[in-house]
Write an enzyme that holds these catalytic residues in place. Sequence first.
Site, short mmCIF file in Angstrom:
data_model
loop_
_atom_site.label_atom_id
_atom_site.label_comp_id
_atom_site.label_asym_id
_atom_site.label_seq_id
_atom_site.Cartn_x
_atom_site.Cartn_y
_atom_site.Cartn_z
N ASP A 50 0.83 -1.20 0.00
CA ASP A 50 0.00 0.00 0.00
C ASP A 50 0.87 1.26 0.00
O ASP A 50 0.60 2.22 -0.72
CB ASP A 50 -0.92 -0.03 1.22
CG ASP A 50 -1.75 1.24 1.35
OD1 ASP A 50 -2.66 1.43 0.53
OD2 ASP A 50 -1.48 2.03 2.27
N GLU A 118 -1.76 -5.31 -3.88
CA GLU A 118 -0.81 -4.60 -3.02
C GLU A 118 0.29 -5.54 -2.53
O GLU A 118 1.45 -5.14 -2.41
CB GLU A 118 -1.55 -3.97 -1.85
CG GLU A 118 -2.45 -2.82 -2.28
CD GLU A 118 -3.26 -2.23 -1.15
OE1 GLU A 118 -3.67 -1.06 -1.28
OE2 GLU A 118 -3.49 -2.93 -0.15
#
Length: 233
Positions: A50, A118
């Site tokens: 992220d 991610e």
Amino acid sequence: MSSIDDILITCESRIGYKFRDQLLLRRCLTHSSAAETRLDSNERLEFLGDSVLGVVICEYLFQNFPDQREGQMTQMKSWLVSRQTCARVARLLNVEELILVGRGLQSIPDSILSAVVESLIAGVYFDGGMEAARQFIHTSFREELALCRPEDAENFKSQLQEITQRDVGKTPEYIVVEETGPDHARVFCIVARVGDTVFESGCGKTKKEAEQRAARNAVEALQRPTPARDAAE
């Protein structure tokens, strides 16, 4: 060759990157429901990915939109790193069927798809370094990056329409639910409706302003995790 080996080879082919560390790739694809412990799942990689995604997207926006203000770039970044965008990227990469999940999961929700993207970003970062991660993001997100327009950074009606047309094939409707105040100082309250879903109303001195606020409420609601999605994580 085991079925796991087949999955890893297929994943490398679809994402366009070959891992030196195959165990790392396997962890990228492992949801907590299929791991012995949560530490053996992709959750920690998702956490790092992220941040790597955020850095690369910020860098891209900074370099490609030199005339845009901080607020506009923040809106564009929010759109590009959202759960919905990452889930769409997962579908474009066609990795949904490669995710390792427990037998109790009948379908793969957006939360898991987003987490895998991610995690793969973090995996590529660990395996090949920042430049490899940057190239992976630019390639995987190229359609989303191409659609990112500065003029839409604060145009929530445009954002909502793109989300709903892509995800459910429907166009939002805007409905006036309340009008108050004298003629010279009217206040309009409007809701956005997509199919059977009605979102929180937005109010403004003009219908245009109220529609933008209603659309913003809808976009933010769609980007928030839902209890059903959280339960699947």
